[in-house]
Structures are given as structure tokens and as C-alpha cells.
Design a protein around this motif. Structure first.
Motif, short mmCIF file in Angstrom:
data_model
loop_
_atom_site.label_atom_id
_atom_site.label_comp_id
_atom_site.label_asym_id
_atom_site.label_seq_id
_atom_site.Cartn_x
_atom_site.Cartn_y
_atom_site.Cartn_z
N LYS A 75 -19.04 2.69 11.30
CA LYS A 75 -17.85 1.64 11.68
C LYS A 75 -17.07 1.25 10.22
CE LYS A 75 -19.95 -0.97 14.43
NZ LYS A 75 -20.30 -1.95 15.15
N ALA A 76 -15.69 1.11 10.52
CA ALA A 76 -15.03 0.62 9.49
C ALA A 76 -15.43 -0.68 8.67
CB ALA A 76 -13.23 0.41 9.73
N GLN A 77 -15.88 -1.70 9.67
CA GLN A 77 -16.35 -2.83 9.17
C GLN A 77 -17.51 -2.55 8.29
OE1 GLN A 77 -16.01 -2.40 12.25
NE2 GLN A 77 -17.51 -3.22 13.52
N ALA A 101 -17.70 -4.03 3.37
CA ALA A 101 -18.77 -4.67 2.53
C ALA A 101 -18.97 -4.10 1.28
CB ALA A 101 -20.05 -5.16 3.35
N ASN A 102 -18.73 -2.81 1.03
CA ASN A 102 -19.09 -2.03 -0.09
C ASN A 102 -18.30 -1.75 -0.90
OD1 ASN A 102 -21.67 -1.30 1.00
ND2 ASN A 102 -20.62 0.23 2.56
N LEU A 125 -6.09 1.93 6.73
CA LEU A 125 -7.28 2.04 5.47
C LEU A 125 -7.34 3.55 4.90
CD1 LEU A 125 -9.10 0.61 3.84
CD2 LEU A 125 -10.86 1.01 5.56
N LEU A 126 -7.36 4.53 5.98
CA LEU A 126 -7.30 5.80 5.40
C LEU A 126 -5.80 6.18 4.64
CD1 LEU A 126 -8.32 8.62 5.28
CD2 LEU A 126 -7.37 9.32 7.37
N LYS A 127 -4.76 5.55 4.96
CA LYS A 127 -3.65 5.89 4.18
C LYS A 127 -3.61 5.30 2.65
CE LYS A 127 0.47 6.39 5.63
NZ LYS A 127 1.14 7.60 5.27
N ALA A 128 -4.39 4.15 2.99
CA ALA A 128 -4.52 3.13 1.38
C ALA A 128 -5.35 4.35 0.63
CB ALA A 128 -5.01 1.78 1.84
N SER A 159 -8.75 -3.68 2.93
CA SER A 159 -10.18 -3.50 3.28
C SER A 159 -10.51 -5.15 3.46
CB SER A 159 -10.94 -3.05 2.12
OG SER A 159 -10.99 -3.82 0.76
N LYS A 160 -10.11 -6.02 3.08
CA LYS A 160 -10.36 -7.30 3.36
C LYS A 160 -9.75 -7.79 4.71
CE LYS A 160 -10.91 -8.63 -1.47
NZ LYS A 160 -10.50 -9.41 -2.23
#
Length: 498
Positions: free
Chosen positions: A264-266, A270-271, A406-409, A492-493
Motif C-alpha cells: 500500500k502507498a502508505q 515511511a521509506n 505519487l506515480l506522476k511525481a 509523499s508526506k
């Protein structure tokens, strides 16, 4: 303090006991006459396997029940008034296996009936899908061992068959040869739209044990990284391709694919940036795989196999209407209360592979989603690869906007990184050229009687201007990269940030 902890412990134990009672009352009852699908009759076979609770999970609630072909996930939660509630999520697949059925049973019912097709110019493609720790690698290891042995057992005296194995991984959008020191490979599409893996090594094998040894070696150098769920999670898709030939004519192909863990994205947030990049690339390829398989099952007019490296190398599994080409997806799930979210996501993924609705032909999109632009009006795709990728991004935007953003970024950051590396290479090349020119100029300045000082000054100014221009371009690429880096970190945050 100790008193408060004790009160909290007692409350947690009470809540757990209450949830256990509620879940027990909602579980599926075993069917007296379980449905048995016939894998040979299906182009796409979707099976689900539930693993047992592990010793470290003792005390956890088993929130998944199986009654072939049905699977139920009991999701524990709270109502607005904080009263406990258990929500049932029901699914139905071609095959469903509980923790009581071992790998031999899974193999004998789902895979074994398809193995004879390998001697009939068939292609059998087998995937294991699921989050880290769900048992997919364990399942694949058992299945591939049995499949390879049965494949060799098909050969009859006088057949004179040859077996060739290649083993490679797809990590972070790049393809590496696991049998040749992780040599970087290049994917090329030829004039017949077939995908060629340039430089991929191939090893002839005369026994099942030899191929299994080849795979064991490849697995030892496969890319792994620590994740929230597992200290040594596979972060690449590993593909073993075995071709059977007779007098250089292809008789059949077996493809064994152990997919990277779906997270999952979340968990990725944290990584580090590298782990986030890994996660988004994995999710993109898994989405592309789903869309390709759906298009096959629904007889869609276009299969977007160019949307990822994974689907490109599997192009031959997707294209063609032969009844001897089969795809098997085994979705692996963990039973614990703390992993019900992952289990539901996995089952939804598997369920969407065979959604009972038509796949529309790709339309001419006036405002396609583009990886290269964030504006509302992007340029139409310039290639088949861009078209497939834009279709994929449009689907992702509809299904999961946070993952899409997030994928775009991440993709834009990777592009900025590539442009920065290329700009620096050009900067170094131009500097080397400038050194030669400066040396020539220095020689001229030693003999001003033979050389015009004004011309020498003009050459100096040209060299200085070129160096300034090169530095300016490199600074612009550095600034562009830092900007995309900052945007990716912020997103990501805060994935809801637009």
C-alpha cells in the motif's frame, strides 16, 4: 503508569475476544459439493490461496474463510458511536484454496492439467501475486518445481527435445539478466511488433534439476530491500522463461513469474526516496499487468502491453487467440486482522481481472493524461508506448488518484534525474573539447608574430561564452531536479496535495 498499561492490556484483550466471537459467527461454511473449475477450458485462470497464521501471529484473529470457489474477508472496525462492527467482503474466483490445502493440491488442480499444452505449441504463463509476506514466493517455489518436473516427464523416447532457460528480473523499470552478472538488457520491438530482449543469455538444460539449479542461482542475486512488512522483500519481478524446441522449432513455452510484493502507498511513504520509487514502479507495472489480462479476458480490441517493461516482455502471452495459450494468476493472501486491508486490495485486484463488463476500444483522447505534463491539456501521444502509458495513467487516475499523483511525481523526478545525468555528461564532453581548444589557443599566443592578437582574443571570448552557457544549462538541470525532488518529497508526506 504500570496500572494504566494493565488497564489498556485488559481492554485490548476484551476487544480482541469480542471481535473473535463476531468473526466466528460470520465465517463461510465449507461447501459439501465444492465447485471445481476446469483450467483447460479457461483462457485465464484466477485462483486465490490463503496462507495459515504464522507462529509469530498466534493470538491474531483469522479474518478470512474459504469455501471453494468463494472467499470472505471479515473486516473489523468501529461505527461512528465506537461500537464494534464486522463487515463481510465476499469474492468468487475460479479456484479458492484455504490454509488446509497444500501446494501439491493447488498445483494438481490448477497447473497440472495445462502442462501437456507445452508439447502442443502452447504457452503457459503462471503468476503469483500478493503483498509482502503473503506466501507468494513459497507458492511459486512449490509450483515451479512440480511444473518443471512434469514438463520433462512429457518427453517420450525418440522425441529428441531440447530445453532452454533464461532468467531475468525487472527492477525499477530496468531489465537485468540474472544468469549473466545482472547485465543490463534492452527491450526492442521489431517490425512484427514482437518484443526482443537484446543480450539475454540462454542456457540449455537436460533435466528438471538443472533448471531448478539455474533458478536457485538467479534468486540468489535477485534485488531485495527491507520493507515495513519484511526485512528481505523481493523488490523485482523475476521471470523464468523455458522454451522447448525440437530441431530448432519451438514446441512450447513455460513462463514462471514471481511478482514483487504489492504494498500500500502508505507503507512506502515511511521509506527513502529510492524505496518510494521502487514501490511506484511496482504498482505501475502491476496495474499494467491487470489491464492487459482484463483486455484478454474481455476480448478487448487493444491490449496495452507497452505500458510497462513487465507487460512488454510478456507480450507473447497476451497476443494471439490460440486456445493453447493459458494464463494463471494465483493471488496470495494473509489471514490476520492487521492485514485485512492488504487482503481486500489483493482480492479486488484479482476480481477485476475477470470483471463482467466489456473493455472499450481506446478512443482518441482529446485531453490525455500525460506523464510529461501536469497541465489539463497535454499533447496527443506520439508513439504506441505513450498511448498505452496514457491509457494506464487515465485508469489509475480514476481508480486511485493518490497513487496516480505519487506515480506522476516519481516519474517526473526520474526523468529530471536522467536529464541531469545527460547534461553533466555533455558538460564533461564539452569541457574536454574546450581543453583542446585552449591548448591550441595557448600555442598561438606564444607566437604573436605569426598570429593576430585580435583573432586570439575573439577565440578566447567564444570559449568563455561557451563555458558560461554550458554552466548555465547544467545549473538549470540541477535546479529542475531539485524542484521535482522537493515536489516528490512533499507529495509523499501529503498524498492529497494537488
Amino acid at each position: 503508569m504500570d496500572h494504566q498499561r494493565e488497564i489498556s492490556r485488559i481492554r485490548q484483550e476484551k476487544d480482541l475476544a469480542e471481535y473473535k466471537r463476531m468473526v466466528a459467527n460470520q465465517k463461510l461454511k465449507p461447501s459439501s459439493v465444492p465447485q471445481q473449475a476446469n483450467a483447460k477450458d479457461l483462457k485465464l485462470v484466477v485462483a486465490v490461496r490463503k496462507r495459515p497464521l504464522l507462529s509469530k501471529e498466534q493470538g491474531e484473529i483469522d479474518c478470512i474463510s474459504v469455501s471453494n470457489p468463494k472467499v470472505r474477508v471479515n473486516e473489523c472496525g468501529l461505527k461512528v458511536d465506537l461500537t464494534k462492527i464486522v463487515t463481510n467482503h465476499d469474492f468468487k474466483f475460479d479456484y479458492s484454496f484455504s490454509e488446509k490445502e497444500d501446494t501439491d493440491i493447488v498445483y494438481s488442480q490448477v497447473i497440472k492439467p495445462l502442462i501437456p499444452l507445452l508439447n502442443e505449441k502452447g504457452t503457459v504463463t503462471i503468476f503469483a501475486y500478493g503483498p509482502t509476506g503473503s506466501g507468494k514466493t513459497f507458492t511459486m517455489e512449490g509450483i515451479q518445481s512440480a511444473a518443471i518436473r512434469d514438463m520433462f516427464a512429457l518427453e517420450k523416447p525418440g522425441d529428441s527435445l531440447s530445453y532452454y532457460a533464461s532468467y531475468f528480473e525487472i527492477y525499477d523499470g530496468k531489465v537485468y539478466d540474472l544468469l549473466n552478472k545482472r547485465q543490463l538488457l534492452v527491450l526492442l520491438e521489431d517490425g512484427k511488433n514482437k518484443i526482443q530482449v537484446k543480450g539475454l543469455s540462454e542456457t540449455e538444460a537436460d533435466s528438471a534439476e538443472r533448471i531448478l539449479k539455474i533458478m536457485e542461482f538467479g534468486n540468489s542475486i535477485r534485488s531485495t530491500s527491507p520493507t515495513v512488512a519484511n526485512d528481505t522483500s523481493s523488490r523485482s519481478h523475476a521471470i523464468c522463461k523455458i522454451q522447448i524446441k525440437k530441431a530448432n522449432n519451438l514446441i512450447g513455452t513455460l513462463l514462471l513469474i514471481d511478482l514483487a510484493g504489492s504494498e500500500k502507498a502508505q507503507l512506502g511513504q515511511a521509506n527513502s526516496r529510492r524505496r518510494r520509487a521502487e514501490g511506484t514502479e511496482i504498482n505501475k507495472s502491476l496495474l499494467a499487468l491487470k489491464e492487459c489480462i482484463r483486455a484478454i479476458d474481455m476480448k478487448g480490441p487493444h491490449i496495452p502491453f507497452r505500458a510497462s517493461k513487465l507487460t512488454m516482455v510478456l507480450r507473447d502471452s497476451f497476443i494471439g487467440s490460440s486456445k493453447k495459450n493459458k494464463i494463471v494468476m494465483i493471488a496470495c493472501i494473509s489471514p490476520g486482522k492487521n492485514t485485512t486491508g492488504d487482503a481486500i486490495n489483493t482480492l479486488l485486484y484479482a476480481d477485476r481481472l475477470k470483471e463482467n463488463k466489456p473493455v472499450k476500444a481506446p478512443e482518441t483522447v482529446l485531453e490525455p493524461v500525460s506523464l510529461n505534463k501536469m497541465s489539463s491539456r497535454a499533447e496527443p501521444p506520439k508513439s504506441n508506448e505513450e498511448r498505452d502509458l496514457n491509457m494506464l495513467m487515465t485508469t489509475l487516475m480514476k481508480e486511485d488518484r493518490d497513487s496516480f499523483m505519487l506515480l506522476k511525481a516519481v516519474e517526473e523526478l526520474k526523468k529530471a534525474e536522467e536529464e541531469l545525468v545527460d547534461a553533466h555528461k555533455e558538460y564533461v564532453r564539452q569541457n574536454e573539447l574546450a581543453k583542446v581548444q585552449e591548448k591550441t589557443l595557448a600555442e598561438k599566443l606564444k607566437d604573436l608574430e605569426s598570429n593576430d592578437i585580435d583573432l586570439c582574443i575573439a577565440d578566447m571570448e567564444k570559449l568563455m561564452a561557451k563555458q558560461v552557457e554550458m554552466q548555465k544549462k547544467l545549473k538549470e538541470k540541477i535546479a529542475a531536479y531539485k524542484k521535482k525532488q522537493s515536489e516528490e518529497e512533499e507529495l509523499s508526506k501529503n498524498p492529497n496535495k494537488k
